[in-house]
Design an enzyme around this catalytic site. Structure first.
Site, short mmCIF file in Angstrom:
data_model
loop_
_atom_site.label_atom_id
_atom_site.label_comp_id
_atom_site.label_asym_id
_atom_site.label_seq_id
_atom_site.Cartn_x
_atom_site.Cartn_y
_atom_site.Cartn_z
N THR A 16 49.43 48.94 30.49
CA THR A 16 50.41 49.42 31.47
C THR A 16 51.84 49.22 30.98
O THR A 16 52.72 50.06 31.19
CB THR A 16 50.21 48.68 32.80
OG1 THR A 16 48.92 49.02 33.29
CG2 THR A 16 51.26 49.05 33.83
N ASP A 64 44.39 52.21 27.12
CA ASP A 64 44.22 51.44 28.35
C ASP A 64 43.16 50.41 27.99
O ASP A 64 42.09 50.77 27.48
CB ASP A 64 43.73 52.37 29.48
CG ASP A 64 43.72 51.67 30.82
OD1 ASP A 64 43.10 50.57 30.90
OD2 ASP A 64 44.32 52.17 31.77
N SER A 65 43.43 49.15 28.24
CA SER A 65 42.52 48.12 27.75
C SER A 65 41.16 48.18 28.43
O SER A 65 40.22 47.50 28.01
CB SER A 65 43.13 46.73 27.88
OG SER A 65 43.03 46.25 29.20
N SER A 66 41.02 48.99 29.45
CA SER A 66 39.69 49.12 30.06
C SER A 66 38.73 49.82 29.09
O SER A 66 37.52 49.79 29.29
CB SER A 66 39.76 49.85 31.40
OG SER A 66 40.60 50.96 31.33
N THR A 96 46.29 44.54 30.69
CA THR A 96 45.87 43.31 31.36
C THR A 96 44.39 43.31 31.75
O THR A 96 43.79 42.26 31.91
CB THR A 96 46.69 43.07 32.65
OG1 THR A 96 46.51 44.19 33.52
CG2 THR A 96 48.15 42.87 32.33
N ASP A 97 43.81 44.53 31.92
CA ASP A 97 42.45 44.56 32.47
C ASP A 97 41.47 43.75 31.63
O ASP A 97 40.62 43.04 32.17
CB ASP A 97 41.96 46.01 32.62
CG ASP A 97 42.61 46.70 33.82
OD1 ASP A 97 43.11 45.98 34.71
OD2 ASP A 97 42.61 47.94 33.88
N GLN A 285 28.37 31.17 39.06
CA GLN A 285 29.08 32.27 39.74
C GLN A 285 30.33 31.74 40.44
O GLN A 285 31.21 32.53 40.80
CB GLN A 285 28.16 32.94 40.76
CG GLN A 285 27.05 33.72 40.09
CD GLN A 285 26.22 34.54 41.05
OE1 GLN A 285 26.59 34.76 42.19
NE2 GLN A 285 25.07 34.98 40.57
N CYS A 286 30.39 30.43 40.65
CA CYS A 286 31.61 29.85 41.23
C CYS A 286 32.71 29.92 40.17
O CYS A 286 32.49 29.54 39.02
CB CYS A 286 31.41 28.38 41.59
SG CYS A 286 30.08 28.11 42.75
#
Ligand code: ASN
Length: 347
Positions: A16, A64-66, A96-97, A285-286
């Site tokens: 971005t 885009d880092s995605s 940032t993704d 998962q926490c």
């Protein structure tokens, strides 16, 4: 690229930060170097004057880092390896993704790096109103001048975090990154970079860089599965994800402090995968805290199937570490032992 006058190198990969509006929405824009230099020249004179100079380089296409893949992490590490000797610090500008994934992978590939590699990005494009891009680049440049910083770190919104400990935690807010299980490495205080003593890897360095740059492409595009348990998950469902031939390892996101349903069929699938030589590791998962497999009876199955404990690692660190270990010519026993060892302060 010019001959290195400054001793900092900025590598732009997209994100971005450098994007511009298009009819399809924000998309990577070109000519980023002059845009960045122009923006830096708008800083108040005293701040501008105290900023280090830098050379600039861009990866072949800004993305885009995605869309980033392990092949991109590898190419970036290779680029850093190729140029780092001429510089005292490297700054990576990135979307940032998946910034935490790239930072984690770089940490494993650039083990023993004896200078700052500071990754950053922005939530809003450089030219947007109220953009955080310039401030993030400025902070990253300032931390990249610090010789006591000898690791891959992520700078964002005034804070410096160990890259391999980070997660993107916000979709919109400027302080988008957290380090759930490790304290901040530093902060920008009144515009000056402050590193907190005793938290960096500098004391652990052995004096020589020992980069590990294996070819991730030999593993195929997606060698490690990410499997998060859900209540009622069946053995068949687990088997479909885990017993796929293209999968050499898996991250298993289990319950709480290290638990899984008391279902022998599930454990049997894990044991079968283990029998096939797959490298399987569990984390919780926490988002905060570590797991301790076997503390509850509900964790015994994981022990029986020889699932490795990922301790308090992030999903990003665990998956990039599994990929990193699978790509190297190591025995299964060595891979398991390396996984359980803290290589770059990731656990
Ligand atoms: N989609 C963007 C990227 O990761 C998000 C950002 O950079 N803020 O490239």
């Amino acid at each position: 690229m010019h001959a290195p006058r400054s001793r900092l190198l900025v590598i732009y990969t997209g994100g971005t930060l450098g994007m511009v509006e298009t009819p399809q929405g924000l998309s990577p824009g070109g000519s980023f170097e002059p845009r960045l230099r122009d923006a830096l020249n708008t800083l108040p004179p005293a701040r501008r004057a105290s900023l280090p100079d830098f050379d600039f380089m861009a990866t072949p296409s800004a993305i885009d880092s995605s869309s980033a893949t392990p092949a991109d992490w590898q190419a970036l590490a290779a680029l850093i390896d190729e140029h780092q000797q001429a510089y005292t610090g490297i700054i990576i500008l990135h979307g940032t993704d998946t910034l935490s994934w790239t930072a984690s992978s770089l940490a494993f590939q650039l083990q023993g790096i004896d200078k700052p590699v500071v990754v950053t990005g922005a939530m809003r494009p450089l030219e947007a109103e109220d953009s955080d891009a310039l401030a993030n680049v400025e902070g990253a440049l300032r931390f990249a001048t610090q010789p006591a910083l000898q690791e891959v770190a992520l700078y964002f919104a005034g804070r410096l975090l160990r890259g391999v400990r980070t997660r993107k935690w916000q979709t919109q807010a400027e302080d988008a990154f957290i380090s759930p299980n490790y304290p901040l490495l530093g902060e920008l205080v009144d515009g000056a970079p402050v590193l907190y003593p005793g938290r960096g890897l500098v004391d652990r360095q052995r004096g020589t860089q020992r980069f590990e740059l294996p070819d991730y492409r030999t593993l195929g595009p997606s060698p490690v599965a990410r499997i998060s348990l859900w209540p009622g998950m069946t053995a068949d469902q687990l088997a479909k994800m885990l017993l796929d031939d293209a999968i050499g390892g898996a991250l298993l996101e289990v319950w709480g402090g290290g638990n899984i349903a008391d279902d022998p069929a599930l454990i049997e699938v894990l044991a079968q995968a283990r029998g096939e030589g797959k490298l399987i590791a569990a984390i919780s998962q926490c988002p905060q805290g570590r797991i301790e497999i076997g503390a509850y009876a509900a964790g015994q199955g994981l022990m029986e199937a020889e699932v490795l404990s990922g301790d308090d690692m992030t999903p990003e660190a665990t998956m990039t570490k599994l990929i990193h270990l699978l790509a190297q010519p190591l025995s299964d026993a060595d891979r398991r032992q390396h996984f359980l060892t803290s290589l770059v302060g990731e656990r």
